[in-house]
Design an enzyme around this catalytic site. Structure first.
Site, short mmCIF file in Angstrom:
data_model
loop_
_atom_site.label_atom_id
_atom_site.label_comp_id
_atom_site.label_asym_id
_atom_site.label_seq_id
_atom_site.Cartn_x
_atom_site.Cartn_y
_atom_site.Cartn_z
N LYS A 108 75.50 -46.56 55.77
CA LYS A 108 76.80 -45.88 55.74
C LYS A 108 77.46 -45.95 57.12
O LYS A 108 78.64 -46.27 57.23
CB LYS A 108 76.59 -44.41 55.33
N ASN A 109 76.68 -45.64 58.16
CA ASN A 109 77.29 -45.56 59.49
C ASN A 109 77.60 -46.92 60.10
O ASN A 109 78.22 -47.00 61.16
CB ASN A 109 76.40 -44.75 60.45
N CYS A 133 83.23 -28.85 61.58
CA CYS A 133 82.47 -29.07 60.37
C CYS A 133 81.18 -28.30 60.46
O CYS A 133 80.93 -27.63 61.45
CB CYS A 133 82.26 -30.55 60.09
N ARG A 175 82.59 -31.10 66.79
CA ARG A 175 82.83 -32.55 66.82
C ARG A 175 84.24 -32.88 67.32
O ARG A 175 85.08 -33.40 66.59
CB ARG A 175 82.60 -33.16 65.43
N ASP A 199 70.35 -37.36 62.88
CA ASP A 199 70.54 -37.44 61.42
C ASP A 199 69.22 -37.37 60.65
O ASP A 199 69.23 -37.36 59.42
CB ASP A 199 71.28 -38.74 61.05
N ARG A 211 77.39 -38.11 49.78
CA ARG A 211 78.12 -38.82 50.85
C ARG A 211 77.24 -39.83 51.58
O ARG A 211 77.75 -40.76 52.19
CB ARG A 211 78.68 -37.82 51.86
C1 UD1 Z 1 78.00 -40.61 64.45
C2 UD1 Z 1 77.43 -40.69 63.05
C3 UD1 Z 1 76.68 -39.42 62.70
C4 UD1 Z 1 75.62 -39.14 63.76
C5 UD1 Z 1 76.23 -39.16 65.17
C6 UD1 Z 1 75.18 -39.03 66.27
C7 UD1 Z 1 79.00 -42.15 61.90
C8 UD1 Z 1 80.04 -42.30 60.86
N1 UD1 Z 1 78.51 -40.92 62.11
O1 UD1 Z 1 78.93 -39.50 64.45
O2 UD1 Z 1 76.06 -39.60 61.43
O3 UD1 Z 1 75.07 -37.85 63.54
O4 UD1 Z 1 76.94 -40.39 65.38
O5 UD1 Z 1 74.22 -40.02 66.17
O6 UD1 Z 1 78.56 -43.12 62.51
N2 UD1 Z 1 81.63 -35.56 71.16
C9 UD1 Z 1 82.54 -34.94 72.00
N3 UD1 Z 1 83.76 -35.53 72.17
C10 UD1 Z 1 84.12 -36.69 71.55
C11 UD1 Z 1 83.18 -37.31 70.69
C12 UD1 Z 1 81.93 -36.72 70.51
O7 UD1 Z 1 82.25 -33.91 72.60
O8 UD1 Z 1 85.24 -37.17 71.75
C13 UD1 Z 1 80.29 -34.94 70.97
C14 UD1 Z 1 80.06 -34.48 69.53
O9 UD1 Z 1 80.61 -33.21 69.30
C15 UD1 Z 1 78.55 -34.48 69.44
C16 UD1 Z 1 78.16 -35.66 70.34
O10 UD1 Z 1 79.30 -35.92 71.17
O11 UD1 Z 1 78.02 -33.30 69.96
C17 UD1 Z 1 77.80 -36.92 69.59
O12 UD1 Z 1 78.84 -37.29 68.73
P1 UD1 Z 1 79.15 -38.80 68.32
O13 UD1 Z 1 78.09 -39.71 68.87
O14 UD1 Z 1 80.56 -39.08 68.68
O15 UD1 Z 1 78.99 -38.72 66.75
P2 UD1 Z 1 79.96 -39.31 65.65
O16 UD1 Z 1 80.45 -40.64 66.07
O17 UD1 Z 1 80.92 -38.27 65.22
#
Ligand code: UD1
Length: 410
Positions: A11-12, A105, A110, A297, A389
């Site tokens: 999925k990711n 969420c 996030r 995850d 999902r």
């Molecule tokens: C992706 C995955 C999700 C997985 C996560 C971490 C997809 C579709 N989803 O989510 O399943 O759990 O990686 O491996 O690939 N953060 C900030 N600011 C930002 C962006 C992120 O503070 O602009 C923080 C988030 O709140 C979180 C951390 O960084 O605490 C990691 O998030 P991130 O790696 O961005 O996860 P996603 O890309 O949302």
């Protein structure tokens, strides 16, 4: 549980690659796509932007040669938080994008500050409009050096997508190293982009003027789905064969399962076998961290497994600030878990007893299934839409390998 499970595409990986098809002013054919609600939502977003989509089983064909809109419909963006990864691609292709600001969420706020800061650094103008809408504009993005505060998966993907059409070179430092990032690079380079370094902490993207081609790309296997089913087999004292996995991608998960006492073997061609007998051992410390560390995850599924191990385990969540809420549901089964901030202490109990539970997020929902399978009596889980999902018909997959599980309502 005993039998064979074939692991579908990730999925990711498919979500960012679908976003990347927007950069191809031609046709992209993606193979090994999982049939999941989030994939359907991403397809609907692409259609709303003007792409023509055909789906045949696990193959999705996207023709992005005639885009008609740069606005992502709010109802679709709100349905899937990861719709934000489309921002960079639409901006690069259309010069502007309208999207709703994603809310919080179940597993934490996030935020998207890193995504927006990086795009601003590349010369984009970001306006927060009324009603939580965002407008991002840039006639031509400029390549630059970007240092991420944290190796965010989504921010790394967004920057890679935006930088494909930027002027000159973009360098991402402290980039996420997840296998899904490597898959995105593989797809984009096949299509004609010039990216190197994915899988390391530094990614270099050399902007190109246009990508216009017909390509076929096979999505990598879902390491979290593989890990979830292996954890379910471990928790129920079963023996399971998973096929179609990439052994290197699940190293940290298998390491934990081995420490618990599972016997694991791997064979060429992506086959991994697991055997679990008797009561498993606790884990003194599991810390989630970005790849190649233990994936956040998989944290709920491992906690579900640890609820019946022969002693006390400690799990620390370092990636998301609020990812232990599902443990309240496990307590209803008789699990002994105390959560203090980002740490969960799990004292193994002899038996869990079936109860009515509510899934409130995807991986937390998977953990409830694992715990329910090990519990005496019947467990009813509501909120199955969250589980859908990330898992294709989870009840069919599990019942084929001996689990007693059925969907009560669609
Ligand atoms: C992706 C995955 C999700 C997985 C996560 C971490 C997809 C579709 N989803 O989510 O399943 O759990 O990686 O491996 O690939 N953060 C900030 N600011 C930002 C962006 C992120 O503070 O602009 C923080 C988030 O709140 C979180 C951390 O960084 O605490 C990691 O998030 P991130 O790696 O961005 O996860 P996603 O890309 O949302």
């Amino acid at each position: 549980m005993s039998g064979i499970i074939e692991v579908p595409g990730a999925k990711n990986a498919v979500l960012p690659v679908l976003a990347a098809t927007l950069l191809n002013n031609g046709t992209s054919i993606l193979e090994n796509c999982p049939e999941l609600d989030d994939v359907l939502t991403m397809n609907e977003i692409l259609s709303a932007l003007g792409c023509k989509i055909k789906r045949k089983g696990s193959q999705i064909e996207v023709d992005a040669s005639q885009l008609t809109s740069s606005s992502i419909p709010e109802v679709l963006a709100k349905r899937m938080r990861s719709s934000i990864i489309i921002l960079g691609a639409v901006l690069a292709r259309c010069g502007e994008v309208h999207v709703s600001y994603p809310g919080g969420c179940e597993i934490g706020m996030r935020p998207i500050d890193m995504h927006l800061r990086a795009l601003e650094q590349m010369g984009a103008e970001v306006d927060g409009l009324n009603h939580g809408m965002l407008r991002v504009r840039a006639k031509k993005l400029q390549g630059c050096e970007i240092l991420l505060d944290y190796p965010s998966v989504g921010a790394t993907e967004n920057i890679m997508l935006a930088a494909c059409y930027a002027e000159g070179e973009t360098l991402i430092r402290n980039a996420a190293k997840e296998p899904e990032i490597e898959d995105l690079q593989a797809f984009l380079n096949k299509a004609g982009a010039m990216i190197s370094g994915a899988g390391s902490g530094v990614i270099k993207i050399h902007g190109v003027s246009e990508i216009k081609t017909q390509i076929t790309h096979k999505i990598i296997p879902d390491r979290i789905v593989a890990g979830t089913y292996l954890a379910a087999a471990a928790a129920t004292g079963g023996s399971l064969v998973v096929t179609g996995v990439d052994y290197d991608h699940i190293g940290s998960i298998l390491y934990c399962l081995k420490r618990c006492g599972c016997k694991i073997k791997h064979y060429q061609g992506g086959v991994v076998t697991l055997e679990a007998e008797g009561r498993l051992k606790p884990l003194d410390l599991v810390r989630t961290s970005p790849y190649p560390g233990f994936p956040t995850d998989m944290q709920p599924q491992i906690v579900a497994l640890l609820t019946r191990c022969s002693g006390t385990s400690v799990v620390v969540e370092t990636v998301f600030e609020n990812r232990f809420r599902y443990t309240e549901q496990l307590l209803k089964l008789g699990a002994d878990i105390s959560v203090q901030g980002r740490t969960a202490i799990i004292r193994g109990v002899d038996t869990l007893r079936g109860a009515d539970l509510e899934a409130r997020d995807l991986r937390g929902g998977a953990a409830l299934i694992i715990a329910g399978l090990t519990a005496e009596g019947e467990t009813r889980i509501s909120g199955v839409n969250y589980i859908d999902r990330g898992y294709e018909r989870v009840e069919r997959v599990l019942s084929k390998v001996g689990a007693q599980i059925r969907r009560v309502e669609d």
